[in-house]
Motif scaffolding. Structure first.
Motif, PDB file in Angstrom:
ATOM      1  N   ARG A 208       0.822  -1.211   0.000  1.00 30.01           N
ATOM      2  CA  ARG A 208       0.000   0.000   0.000  1.00 30.01           C
ATOM      3  C   ARG A 208       0.857   1.262   0.000  1.00 30.01           C
ATOM      4  N   GLY A 209       2.180   1.099   0.200  1.00 28.46           N
ATOM      5  CA  GLY A 209       3.084   2.239   0.124  1.00 28.46           C
ATOM      6  C   GLY A 209       3.012   3.184   1.303  1.00 28.46           C
ATOM      7  N   ILE A 210       2.392   2.757   2.394  1.00 31.39           N
ATOM      8  CA  ILE A 210       2.174   3.649   3.524  1.00 31.39           C
ATOM      9  C   ILE A 210       2.431   2.884   4.817  1.00 31.39           C
ATOM     10  N   MET A 211       2.865   3.573   5.852  1.00 35.06           N
ATOM     11  CA  MET A 211       3.129   2.978   7.165  1.00 35.06           C
ATOM     12  C   MET A 211       2.011   3.385   8.119  1.00 35.06           C
ATOM     13  N   HIS A 359       1.744  -6.752  -7.448  1.00 40.97           N
ATOM     14  CA  HIS A 359       0.865  -6.637  -8.613  1.00 40.97           C
ATOM     15  C   HIS A 359      -0.580  -6.322  -8.243  1.00 40.97           C
ATOM     16  N   ARG A 360      -1.152  -7.049  -7.310  1.00 38.64           N
ATOM     17  CA  ARG A 360      -2.558  -6.850  -6.985  1.00 38.64           C
ATOM     18  C   ARG A 360      -2.824  -5.488  -6.320  1.00 38.64           C
ATOM     19  N   PRO A 361      -1.975  -5.024  -5.401  1.00 35.49           N
ATOM     20  CA  PRO A 361      -2.212  -3.675  -4.883  1.00 35.49           C
ATOM     21  C   PRO A 361      -2.194  -2.599  -5.969  1.00 35.49           C
ATOM     22  N   LEU A 362      -1.323  -2.748  -6.987  1.00 37.21           N
ATOM     23  CA  LEU A 362      -1.323  -1.771  -8.085  1.00 37.21           C
ATOM     24  C   LEU A 362      -2.587  -1.888  -8.917  1.00 37.21           C
ATOM     25  N   ASP A 363      -3.023  -3.124  -9.173  1.00 44.25           N
ATOM     26  CA  ASP A 363      -4.276  -3.336  -9.898  1.00 44.25           C
ATOM     27  C   ASP A 363      -5.442  -2.686  -9.142  1.00 44.25           C
TER      28      ASP A 363
END
Length: 504
Positions: A208-211, A359-363
């Protein structure tokens, strides 16, 4: 040829011209006092020579107390001959939020072939850029998402000055890879960045790119405890040597990595102030509806982390999260599906983890952008460059980045990363040329390719481009693996399963 001189709002800079490209390196855009937000760099009178990269932000193996305040510099490459204002690529480097530098990237080739203006930046790393101490107040009240505020300061400097370098301040595209991609996804959704960029490219956003803030607070508490500082004495951290801070980060990281969001110690944190909410929520609410978005990943992202010694904490964290979400039977069902559908050369375990973490989080993020009526493109990099570690590990994490910054027919050295370059094969050159052309086209007109060759992503079709030889378009939709994930998620909703991590 005389050295190029450009006036900025705080003073003139002198660069150099090589091969029809002007380069300006180590331009200071701000100064950084420890655990304080960056402030504008003082103006200078005499022209400043900017022909060498500036100090690297303190990081493991590269420690300098002087660099702590002076590491906030940027680098600019622009064609020597410019007929009209050019699009700008504003690159944020990766490095797990603890390493890297803008100086590891040479924008000469991209600038010449755009034509475009290429900018790379430094930002504070590790505890100096990401330790969340603001809740302790006093002299630490600004210590929240400092690395994010560094990128905002750099973006503002570029907006204010890039016109004098031949760039179009209204045609800035954010681009980043790995941790840099997580910062791009964060930056693009912030109210402070609204109207300051036209598009964004994010390659290999971790999860998710977040903490989560509770994790960030726990890490800060552990950090202070490791330094033997009680909360009332927390301000003494201002006097701790940089080397000790980095050593403490390594020690705390070993203790808590298995319990963090992505197996990493640091990252952007939704603090309600600098970052008002999870960037995905902001995308769903239409924060980047007016901007074009390109999200990409590498086919075998996890191979590099599996083959590290010992395997990276990200591996354990990802498997544990899947087991928590769907239970052990769900994990086994997924792994069986991946084994049944694996290519002859594919590691089913790695493929499952790559899908789950990358892959799935980007999708899903692409679906949020499409549902918010924004434009988005999705891609996967399937080509394995003939360059280590990709020669032996395949198209793993960073394969696309190696090709993006290549100067065909040569891969460039990466001094900060400690990775040597080398000659490119014909296939390397073909795939790299396509990737570079698509990135530059995206910077020019907001889409990476002609719509007939690469259609934009839709939540109904879920198309993505595959960078390989040959280039092709594929879809996630209705594949056996996607169906396995869908059925598990549906079953969890149907029976009201509570993930183990959330049970009390």
């Amino acid at each position: 040829m005389s050295a190029p001189l450009v006036e900025t709002r705080i003073g003139a800079v002198i660069g150099e011209t090589l091969g029809g490209v002007r380069a300006f390196k180590g331009i200071p855009f701000a100064r950084a006092l420890r655990f304080r937000r960056a402030t504008p760099f003082p103006a200078w009178d005499a022209p400043r020579r900017c022909t060498a990269f500036g100090p690297v932000a303190p990081q493991p193996g590269l420690v300098s107390d002087d660099a702590e305040a002076d590491c906030l510099t940027l680098n600019i490459w622009t064609p020597a001959a410019i007929e009209q204002p050019l699009p700008v690529l504003f690159f944020i480097h990766g490095g797990a939020f603890i390493a890297g530098a803008g100086s590891d990237y040479d924008g000469t080739h991209l600038a010449a072939h755009g034509p475009a203006v290429i900018v790379t930046i430094n930002y504070r790393l590790g505890p100096l850029g990401f330790l969340q101490l603001d809740r302790l107040g006093g002299p630490l009240s600004e210590a929240s998402n400092l690395a994010v505020t560094d990128t905002l300061a750099a973006l503002d400097w570029v907006r204010d000055n890039i016109g004098t370098f031949g760039g179009n301040a209204d045609a800035i595209t954010l681009i980043g890879q790995s941790a840099g991609a997580a910062l791009v996804v964060t930056l693009m959704t912030l109210p402070q960045a609204r109207g300051k960029f036209r598009g964004a490219i994010a390659f290999s956003v971790p999860g998710r790119g977040i903490m989560p803030k509770p994790q960030a607070d726990e890490i800060a508490d552990r950090f202070l405890t490791s330094l033997k500082l009680a909360p009332r004495d927390a301000a003494r951290i201002l006097d701790v040597p940089v080397r000790t801070l980095l050593e403490t980060a390594e020690r705390v990281g070993r203790d808590v990595a298995d319990h963090t969001a992505h197996g990493t110690l640091f990252g952007p944190v939704p603090d309600g102030a600098i970052i008002p909410c999870d960037p995905r929520q902001a995308v769903a609410e239409g924060a980047v509806r007016e901007q074009s978005l390109w999200l990409g990943s590498c086919r075998d992202e996890m191979t590099m982390f599996l083959k590290s010694t010992p395997p990276a904490a990200m591996i354990r964290v990802t498997e544990a999260r899947i087991r928590s979400q769907f239970g052990d039977p769900g994990w086994e069902r997924l792994l069986t599906c991946y084994r049944d559908t694996a290519r002859a050369d594919e590691d089913a375990y790695e493929a499952l983890l790559s899908d789950a973490m990358w892959h799935r989080p980007l999708d899903e993020l692409a679906q949020l952008q499409d549902q918010a009526r924004g434009r988005v493109w999705l891609s996967r990099f399937d080509h394995a460059p003939r360059l280590e570690p990709f020669r032996s590990q395949g198209p793993t994490h960073g394969a696309d980045n190696a090709c993006l910054w290549a100067h065909p027919p040569t891969f460039l050295d990466r001094p900060i990363l400690g990775r040597a370059g080398g000659p490119m094969t014909l296939a390397d050159i073909e795939v790299a040329a396509r990737l570079q052309a698509c990135v530059l086209r995206f910077a020019r007109n907001g889409q990476p390719d002609d719509a007939t060759h690469w259609p934009s992503f839709t939540a109904s079709g879920r198309q993505f481009a595959v960078f390989d030889s040959p280039f092709r378009i594929s879809s996630v939709k209705d594949t056996p693996r996607d169906e396995a994930w869908r059925l598990l998620k549906g079953a969890r909703r149907l029976i009201g399963v509570t993930p183990r991590a959330d049970r009390r």
